[in-house]
Design a protein around this motif. Structure first.
Motif: not given
Length: 249
Positions: A22-25, A119-124, A187-191, A202-204
């Motif tokens: 439901x939330x991803x789209x 930093x960890x999931x995005x930049x690095x 759950x929503x945006x691990x990939x 998803x972060x917000x």
């Protein structure tokens, strides 16, 4: 033990799969997220206007806390401020103290979560979910504790005593908040990548989920005296009015 933990996580993920679908789209929709950004900007504007015009008596730290809360959660954060954080509240209550305590924790932990994921999931671009999770948890605890230890040390409390107080009073709230928030994000945006709108959406969304789950924990801690729930803002307003009256006399 590790295998059992993985199986439990898989079961939880499977049970919450409908939420992800439901939330991803929704959180990937440019129109939805653009509208949300505008609402957040408007909410922050209302907050700053109210603080400048009517609530200048609030300490600088709480002005910063409420700004972060509204940045994270938009109109929901503004509603929490209006209900519990203004000097014009009619009377204080356990619920208002619980909201202020949660907001205080939320501002620091939220900053740690944002820095961790960006930093960890995005930049690095670290591909290990475990590393990202543990690193984000560590930053959330660090930021959350710092927001308690710093003011206590400014009041003259030693570092050891201030840290012990933070560990005792903040750990339950931070733990529940971050389990809910980080779990929701994964759950929503691990990939998702940092360039994907879903990454930010998803972060917000996960931040507000963390607030909702941490609120009853903070109410319970305030009720049993583990946390004070932050000072009554109405008393700050009265003190400022008395000071002005004395200055006039």
């Amino acid at each position: 033990m590790l295998l059992q933990t993985r199986e439990f996580i898989t079961q939880v993920e499977h049970a919450l799969a409908p939420v992800r679908h439901v939330m991803k789209p929704i959180l990937s929709d440019p129109l939805v997220m653009g509208a949300w950004a505008l609402v957040v900007v408007a909410s922050v504007g209302v907050l700053w206007w109210d603080i400048r015009e009517h609530n200048g008596a609030l300490p600088s730290m709480m002005k910063g806390v409420w700004t972060l809360v509204v940045l994270y959660s938009g109109p929901f954060g503004l509603a929490v401020y209006w209900y519990s954080g203004r000097t014009q509240i009619s009377r204080d209550s356990l619920w208002r103290r619980g909201f202020r305590s949660t907001a205080h924790c939320y501002s620091g932990c939220g900053a740690g979560e944002v820095v961790g994921f960006v930093v960890l999931a995005g930049v690095l671009a670290i591909g290990s979910t475990l590393v990202v999770t543990l690193g984000t948890f560590a930053l959330a605890y660090t930021f959350g504790y710092a927001l308690t230890v710093g003011p206590l040390m400014q009041e003259g409390v030693g570092f050891g005593e201030a840290m012990l107080d933070a560990l005792y009073s903040e750990t339950p709230s931070i733990t529940v908040m971050e389990v809910a928030a980080i779990g929701t994000d994964l759950l929503i945006a691990s990939q998702a990548h940092i360039t994907d709108l879903l990454f930010w959406g998803a972060l917000v969304f996960s931040l507000s989920v963390g607030f909702v789950f941490a609120f009853p924990v903070n109410v319970t801690l305030v009720h049993f005296g583990v946390k004070e729930g932050m000072e009554n803002p109405a008393e700050m307003g009265e003190s400022r009015s008395q000071s002005r009256a004395q200055a006039t006399d």
